[in-house]
Design an enzyme around this catalytic site. Structure first.
Site, PDB file in Angstrom:
ATOM      1  N   LYS A   1      16.722  60.561   7.810  1.00 14.53           N
ATOM      2  CA  LYS A   1      17.923  61.371   8.003  1.00 14.53           C
ATOM      3  C   LYS A   1      18.063  62.366   6.862  1.00 14.53           C
ATOM      4  O   LYS A   1      17.860  62.026   5.698  1.00 14.53           O
ATOM      5  CB  LYS A   1      19.142  60.453   8.069  1.00 14.53           C
ATOM      6  CG  LYS A   1      20.467  61.149   8.367  1.00 14.53           C
ATOM      7  CD  LYS A   1      21.591  60.104   8.467  1.00 14.53           C
ATOM      8  CE  LYS A   1      22.917  60.719   8.872  1.00 14.53           C
ATOM      9  NZ  LYS A   1      23.987  59.682   9.011  1.00 14.53           N
TER      10      LYS A   1
ATOM     11  N   SER B   1      26.449  59.740  13.134  1.00 13.10           N
ATOM     12  CA  SER B   1      25.879  60.980  12.642  1.00 13.10           C
ATOM     13  C   SER B   1      24.367  60.935  12.463  1.00 13.10           C
ATOM     14  O   SER B   1      23.735  61.946  12.156  1.00 13.10           O
ATOM     15  CB  SER B   1      26.531  61.339  11.305  1.00 13.10           C
ATOM     16  OG  SER B   1      26.248  60.345  10.319  1.00 13.10           O
TER      17      SER B   1
ATOM     18  N   SER C   1      27.617  55.068  12.147  1.00  8.54           N
ATOM     19  CA  SER C   1      26.628  56.110  12.426  1.00  8.54           C
ATOM     20  C   SER C   1      25.201  55.626  12.603  1.00  8.54           C
ATOM     21  O   SER C   1      24.313  56.420  12.913  1.00  8.54           O
ATOM     22  CB  SER C   1      26.671  57.178  11.331  1.00  8.54           C
ATOM     23  OG  SER C   1      27.890  57.877  11.375  1.00  8.54           O
TER      24      SER C   1
END
Length: 388
Positions: free
Chosen positions: A32, A109, A133
């Site tokens: 990420k 996210s 997330s």
């Protein structure tokens, strides 16, 4: 790398060395775009943050651990803006594709990481879970996902959002890979109880629509004996407000100065959340922390060392055509479940055990603080059809 599913940031490739052998040898992973990887910037889902980043010269420790274990890095994945959204949509970069349901949102996210794994572009991926997330996109995309005990995996070299809520988690498609990554990142648990006991609270399942309740009931019927908790659940509106105040206050402490100094252009939903957090007073934050402590004590008393079987989220992923208002409603009701792990700092594993009309829906195990490795083992055992 060709990326037809929009999972990856389009950064120029830079060499990232990994060990020639190790427990994760032969596996590929993505990261990420909140974690530092040497040779790459860290953009945090926002073009201004990307411009401020510069090229990093060191790997985040968790990335280095994976590389030293033989895993091969293949790229940095999209994140919702500043990690402050649950839909997976990014106003600047678009929406990664949900590999399990192409017409539905991936969840955020950690949307890019879930997309990369669910579309088979890598074996596993790092994400972060502040308010859900990792767990949300794992459920939406049909993956295994872990939110660890707070502080269990290092967040050094990771862009922060909320100091007392941020965690580093990961996704995998298969139980074998999920177990292997857990061995690498989690180490040994604290001493486990001699007997594993499962518990459930019907009030948590009653928050789901009927079709979700039915889908999960059919699965947990095979989990074996579970103790039913009967105490009245704490008032959810009070708990949700405390969660939101802590999250908003800490998010503004982390990023507010940068937002104001550089005039970051944020998507409407993300911008509104930061402005809401700016307005939370220190007194409100302190009181919300007291509510969190009371909530944690309540669950500690109810569960002891038992493992709670609970829904991950309330329903399958919304369609890509869902309105912002529908997405926000989904986010709100899902947080009634997701905040339990966040506020108590307990680890939670979600496993892909159910579908509704072919669309994935996860179920979760929430354990005592420090029981992360045990949860992963139990999740993979239950996934294989075993009972406890």
């Amino acid at each position: 790398m060709q990326d037809d599913v929009r999972a990856f940031m389009p950064y120029p490739a830079a060499p990232v060395q990994h060990a020639a052998s190790g427990p994760l040898s032969g596996l590929s992973f993505a990261v990420k775009d909140l974690f530092d990887v040497a040779g790459y910037p860290t953009g945090g889902g926002n073009p201004h943050m990307l411009a401020l980043s510069g090229i990093k010269t060191r790997h985040a420790p968790v990335v280095q651990t994976l590389l030293d274990s033989g895993a091969r890095f293949i790229g940095k994945t999209h994140t919702s803006e500043l990690a402050y959204s649950m839909s997976g949509h990014n106003i600047h970069y678009g929406t990664p594709r949900n590999g399990a349901a192409h017409d539905r949102i991936p969840g955020g996210s950690s949307s890019g990481s879930a997309s990369a794994v669910s579309n088979g572009l890598c074996d596993f991926a790092l994400g972060t879970d502040t308010g859900g997330s990792v767990r949300t996109p794992a459920s939406y995309c049909g993956l295994f996902g872990l939110r660890p005990t707070h502080g269990r995996i290092s967040l050094a070299g990771c862009q922060p959002l909320c100091a007392t809520m941020d965690t580093c988690g990961f996704f995998a498609r298969t139980p074998d890979v999920f177990n292997a990554v857990a061995d690498c990142l989690l180490g040994e648990d604290r001493p486990a109880p001699a007997t594993v006991r499962l518990a459930w609270h019907p009030g948590l399942f009653e928050r789901l629509p009927a079709h979700s309740q039915q889908a999960l009931a059919a699965v947990i019927a095979g989990f074996g004996e579970m103790r039913e908790l009967t105490a009245t659940l704490p008032d959810i509106d009070t708990i949700y407000l405390a969660f939101r105040q802590i999250q908003g206050y800490e998010a503004w402490q982390s990023q507010g100065a940068t937002i104001e100094r550089y005039g970051l252009q944020l998507g409407p939903d993300v911008g509104e959340r930061f402005l809401w957090g700016k307005a939370v007073s220190a007194e409100q934050f302190d009181y919300a922390c007291q509510v969190r402590e009371q909530f944690t004590r309540w669950w500690d008393e109810q569960l002891g060392d038992a493992i709670l079987v609970m829904p991950t989220v309330t329903d399958v992923a919304p369609r890509l055509s869902a309105t912002p208002e529908e997405i926000e409603t989904t986010r709100r009701v899902s947080h009634d479940l997701l905040l339990l792990s966040v506020l108590t700092k307990r680890p939670q594993v979600t496993l892909p055990v159910a579908t509704i009309d072919g669309v994935p829906l996860g179920i979760s195990l929430l354990g005592p603080r420090g029981s992360d490795r045990l949860l992963v083992s139990l999740a993979t055992q239950l996934y294989a059809g075993g009972s406890l």
